[in-house]
Design an enzyme around this catalytic site. Structure first.
Site, PDB file in Angstrom:
ATOM      1  N   LEU A 113       0.805  -1.193  -0.061  1.00 23.13           N
ATOM      2  CA  LEU A 113      -0.084   0.017   0.099  1.00 23.13           C
ATOM      3  C   LEU A 113       0.887   1.142   0.248  1.00 23.13           C
ATOM      4  O   LEU A 113       1.663   1.322   0.885  1.00 23.13           O
ATOM      5  CB  LEU A 113      -0.778  -0.123   1.103  1.00 23.13           C
ATOM      6  N   HIS A 114       0.699   2.119  -1.048  1.00 27.85           N
ATOM      7  CA  HIS A 114       1.526   3.280  -1.023  1.00 27.85           C
ATOM      8  C   HIS A 114       0.827   4.400  -1.824  1.00 27.85           C
ATOM      9  O   HIS A 114       1.698   5.551  -1.664  1.00 27.85           O
ATOM     10  CB  HIS A 114       3.051   2.973  -1.547  1.00 27.85           C
ATOM     11  N   ARG A 115      -0.031   4.282  -2.511  1.00 27.79           N
ATOM     12  CA  ARG A 115      -0.431   5.365  -3.448  1.00 27.79           C
ATOM     13  C   ARG A 115      -0.962   6.469  -2.471  1.00 27.79           C
ATOM     14  O   ARG A 115      -1.889   6.080  -1.808  1.00 27.79           O
ATOM     15  CB  ARG A 115      -1.593   4.695  -4.360  1.00 27.79           C
TER      16      ARG A 115
END
Length: 371
Positions: A202-204
């Site tokens: 998860l990074h956006r």
């Protein structure tokens, strides 16, 4: 004389540039590698060079972090003197990060031909900075290599001549196949065997920069974790926001890891029951591995992973995540199939095409400022 100056700048680029550099060398095409330094953390940069056998860069811009505008501008400013000094026949860029657009812009304005590997992918979500990079890079590229046939229709809708487009397949999958036997077993990465588990990345910004969205996602993951252990290689941006929003306790019970190198991550995904992600590349890798993937986004620029692969688009909606997870647990997860030309030979096709294309490129690119 350097025929091609290849550009890489961020983690997704490294998996794409590795097979391209190897194929160019095998084909006798003189190439140099430039690293912009967009990803400057050793765990997200130098480790990938070692894992993938990428030669040390001939040039390193050491740009570092910054806003999209600052980073793009800094890459352009530092890239131009290198381009002037090297004077390649063409600049080859991969993917859709800021470095891709920045170097393509400089090359086009200097009259140097631009080659874009992984062209024509579209999410049709202009809220994604990567979508802007993709569209603009394609517009100023002279030669566009695509990963899937649907990309040609995207490009033609935007007025790009089909004669500039070549379908070669997916260089990310070249890298995956070449390294599958070297992948680190999950038990070693985790420190102990874990027979059944899910992986979350998860990074956006759309998922991790807004407290309400991030909280809902972490709560949905915690619910999954009660049935299937969830392993989380935690991105620095995500970790920072979790701490800022006071959500650290939402990680309780999850197997939280630091960012992983390519071979560790490949082994972890290969043995997973399920992958949840907002990454573009992981949608492709899970399709190649035959592992069900739930994409935590409302759009994808890689529709073939849904139409033919193992990917299901669920967005950040907890109800959709729960329903898709229930399908996987019940054995109804997508098995998919390997798309055309995702066979480990995409980079070889690129090099072969360039052997015929490069000798035809004479003089300065039309409309360029010259050298």
């Amino acid at each position: 004389m350097t025929q091609i100056l290849c550009v890489a700048g961020a983690r997704p680029n490294f998996m794409k540039i590795a097979p391209v550099m190897a194929a160019l060398s095998e084909a006798g095409i003189a190439a140099q590698l430039l690293h912009t330094g967009q990803h400057y953390d050793a765990a997200m940069s130098e480790g990938f060079f070692a894992d993938l056998g990428i030669p040390q860069p001939d040039h390193h811009l050491e740009v570092g972090s910054g806003s999209h505008a600052v980073q793009t501008a800094e890459v352009m400013k530092r890239f131009e003197p290198v381009l002037e000094r090297v004077q390649p026949q063409a600049v080859l860029v991969v993917g859709d990060v800021n470095s891709t657009l920045a170097c393509a812009l400089v090359a086009a304005k200097r009259g140097v031909r631009v080659i874009h590997v992984e062209a024509g992918l579209r999410s049709y979500d202009r809220g994604m900075p990567e979508e802007i990079n993709r569209v603009l890079t394609d517009q100023i590229s002279d030669l566009l290599f695509t990963t899937e046939k649907s990309a040609l229709a995207n490009l033609q809708r935007e007025g790009i001549d089909a004669a500039r487009v070549e379908f070669v397949g997916n260089v990310m999958i070249d890298t995956l196949y070449r390294n599958l036997e070297r992948a680190v077993p999950a038990s070693r990465t985790l420190g102990a065997p874990l027979p059944d588990y899910a992986v979350l990345t998860l990074h956006r910004p759309s998922n991790v920069d807004h407290a309400a969205t991030l909280a809902a996602l972490l709560d949905a993951v915690a619910e999954i974790n009660r049935t299937l252990p969830v392993v989380v290689p935690l991105h620095p941006r995500t970790r920072g926001n979790i701490e800022k929003f006071g959500f650290t306790s939402k990680l309780d019970g999850l197997r939280v890891l630091p960012p992983l190198g390519y071979l560790d991550m490949l082994g972890l995904m290969r043995e997973a029951r399920l992958v949840l992600t907002d990454s573009g590349g992981i949608q492709e890798e899970t399709t190649a591995l035959g592992v069900p993937c739930l994409t935590l986004r409302t759009s994808t620029e890689r529709p073939i992973t849904i139409a033919e692969g193992t990917n299901t688009l669920v967005g950040p909606d907890p109800a959709a995540i729960r329903a898709a997870f229930a399908d996987v647990i019940a054995g109804r997860g997508k098995a998919g199939r390997i798309p055309e030309y995702w066979d480990g030979r995409a980079a070889t096709r690129i090099a072969h095409h360039l052997q015929g294309w490069l000798p035809q490129q004479k003089g300065v690119r039309a409309g360029g400022a010259g050298r």
